[in-house]
Design an enzyme around this catalytic site. Sequence first.
Site, short mmCIF file in Angstrom:
data_model
loop_
_atom_site.label_atom_id
_atom_site.label_comp_id
_atom_site.label_asym_id
_atom_site.label_seq_id
_atom_site.Cartn_x
_atom_site.Cartn_y
_atom_site.Cartn_z
N ASP A 132 0.84 -1.20 0.00
CA ASP A 132 0.00 0.00 0.00
C ASP A 132 0.87 1.25 0.00
OD1 ASP A 132 -2.35 -1.48 0.14
OD2 ASP A 132 -2.61 -1.22 2.30
N ARG A 183 -1.51 -0.30 -8.66
CA ARG A 183 -2.89 0.05 -8.28
C ARG A 183 -2.98 1.58 -8.31
NH1 ARG A 183 -3.88 -0.87 -2.25
NH2 ARG A 183 -4.38 -3.04 -2.70
N HIS A 226 -14.23 4.22 -6.38
CA HIS A 226 -15.68 4.03 -6.32
C HIS A 226 -16.38 5.10 -7.13
CE1 HIS A 226 -13.61 3.07 -2.54
NE2 HIS A 226 -14.26 1.93 -2.63
C1 FAD Z 1 -8.80 -1.15 -3.32
C2 FAD Z 1 -8.35 0.18 -2.82
C3 FAD Z 1 -7.09 0.31 -2.28
C4 FAD Z 1 -6.64 1.55 -1.83
N1 FAD Z 1 -5.34 1.69 -1.41
C5 FAD Z 1 -4.88 2.92 -1.10
C6 FAD Z 1 -3.51 3.15 -0.79
O1 FAD Z 1 -2.69 2.23 -0.79
N2 FAD Z 1 -3.12 4.41 -0.48
C7 FAD Z 1 -3.99 5.47 -0.49
O2 FAD Z 1 -3.58 6.61 -0.22
N3 FAD Z 1 -5.30 5.28 -0.76
C8 FAD Z 1 -5.76 4.05 -1.06
N4 FAD Z 1 -7.09 3.89 -1.37
C9 FAD Z 1 -8.06 4.98 -1.07
C10 FAD Z 1 -8.17 5.98 -2.19
O3 FAD Z 1 -6.98 6.72 -2.29
C11 FAD Z 1 -9.35 6.95 -1.95
O4 FAD Z 1 -9.13 7.64 -0.76
C12 FAD Z 1 -10.71 6.28 -1.88
O5 FAD Z 1 -10.81 5.23 -2.79
C13 FAD Z 1 -11.84 7.30 -2.22
O6 FAD Z 1 -11.65 7.81 -3.50
P1 FAD Z 1 -12.52 7.36 -4.79
O7 FAD Z 1 -11.57 7.04 -5.89
O8 FAD Z 1 -13.46 6.28 -4.44
O9 FAD Z 1 -13.25 8.69 -5.26
P2 FAD Z 1 -14.10 9.79 -4.53
O10 FAD Z 1 -14.28 10.86 -5.55
O11 FAD Z 1 -13.50 10.16 -3.23
O12 FAD Z 1 -15.46 9.06 -4.25
C14 FAD Z 1 -16.33 8.67 -5.31
C15 FAD Z 1 -17.62 8.11 -4.71
O13 FAD Z 1 -17.30 6.91 -4.01
C16 FAD Z 1 -18.06 6.81 -2.83
N5 FAD Z 1 -17.12 6.82 -1.68
C17 FAD Z 1 -15.82 7.13 -1.70
N6 FAD Z 1 -15.27 6.99 -0.48
C18 FAD Z 1 -16.27 6.60 0.33
C19 FAD Z 1 -16.35 6.27 1.71
N7 FAD Z 1 -15.29 6.34 2.50
N8 FAD Z 1 -17.56 5.89 2.21
C20 FAD Z 1 -18.64 5.81 1.42
N9 FAD Z 1 -18.63 6.09 0.10
C21 FAD Z 1 -17.47 6.49 -0.43
C22 FAD Z 1 -19.00 7.98 -2.81
O14 FAD Z 1 -20.20 7.58 -3.43
C23 FAD Z 1 -18.25 9.00 -3.65
O15 FAD Z 1 -19.10 9.94 -4.22
C24 FAD Z 1 -7.53 2.67 -1.87
C25 FAD Z 1 -8.79 2.53 -2.43
C26 FAD Z 1 -9.21 1.32 -2.93
C27 FAD Z 1 -10.55 1.23 -3.55
#
Ligand code: FAD
Length: 308
Positions: A132, A183, A226
């Site tokens: 990560d 990733r 997401h």
């Molecule tokens: C498999 C995976 C591994 C990850 N590994 C890392 C890592 O190693 N390092 C790192 O810094 N980050 C990591 N992340 C987290 C990532 O950086 C984001 O902080 C997180 O995924 C939210 O961003 P988003 O791309 O979903 O978009 P966003 O624009 O933040 O969200 C898009 C939509 O997703 C939904 N959503 C997003 N977050 C949430 C929540 N917490 N609760 C409910 N609904 C939500 C909402 O509907 C939102 O409108 C990881 C994420 C995933 C999916």
Amino acid sequence: MTKFVFHTLARSRWLKHLASRYGMRRPTSFARRFIAGETVADAIDAARALEARGMHHTLDLLGENVTTLEAADAATRAYLGVIDTIVQAGIERNISLKLTQLGLDADKACAVDNLRKILERAEPAGFFVRIDMEDSTYTEVTLEVFETLWHHGHRGIGVVLQSELYRSERDLQHLNALGARVRVVKGAYREPKTVAYQHKADVDRAYARMLKTALSGGTYPAIATHDPAMIDLAREWALTHGIGADRFEFQMLYGIRRDLQADLVKAGYRLRIYVPFGREWFPYFMRRLGERPANVLFVLRGVTGERG
Ligand SMILES: Cc1cc2nc3c(=O)[nH]c(=O)nc-3n(C[C@H](O)[C@H](O)[C@H](O)COP(=O)(O)OP(=O)(O)OC[C@H]3O[C@@H](n4cnc5c(N)ncnc54)[C@H](O)[C@@H]3O)c2cc1C
């Protein structure tokens, strides 16, 4: 701003104590929405349920920023135990871990040594191990450790890049050229403007560029988001550029946008769910709250329910 508030609260011992008391004790407790449970058995159950729904998974034993070599050693031994349990359980072999959990803050050489121990157990058993990405003070060292291991012949490993950092597009080109599995995420940490975009629209635009670069020039990239707009863009880009659905995967976090998760599988895409578990769930949990303030209402309802 929201990230700032939740990252500050994440350091509160009082809140941690309170959350630990109420967050996980029953199957319906509020933290269970985002965390599979406190034991490896809980994580295996969650993984089996995901497999039954046609999803893949990566198991993450929660823990980060350990400050002593003893704690790093304990985390390493715990991971070795998780590997053995996964093998015994007969589920898919894929884990995620953090270098600060293995002692990076205490001693870099020790963290690398611990990671090597884990890889020596995991790789012959056919595991994939994702390192990560933590906050930007660890970006350089994480990529350096990854690349050193890569040059030593480790191929069952991958890393993570965050579109919020200015440097990530360059890092992606480099990792694509190596043939490494990346990733792509937006980034979960609050970062200063010296290193990161401060406006969500800029982070999103960078994410869109990175997902195209990863799909077109990467080795089995993971599009971890997401965000429906980014997912649609990835699907469209792959279709119009003849990139088969077997050449990449989507990834999402346990308990988040379960509707989208089901839709992607139904549409024939590979989806991997990040399944966090363990007793050290509080910082992870607070990052998830910080991403979406509406989650706080969900938690408050849970707490009220617990007391009732
Ligand atoms: C498999 C995976 C591994 C990850 N590994 C890392 C890592 O190693 N390092 C790192 O810094 N980050 C990591 N992340 C987290 C990532 O950086 C984001 O902080 C997180 O995924 C939210 O961003 P988003 O791309 O979903 O978009 P966003 O624009 O933040 O969200 C898009 C939509 O997703 C939904 N959503 C997003 N977050 C949430 C929540 N917490 N609760 C409910 N609904 C939500 C909402 O509907 C939102 O409108 C990881 C994420 C995933 C999916």
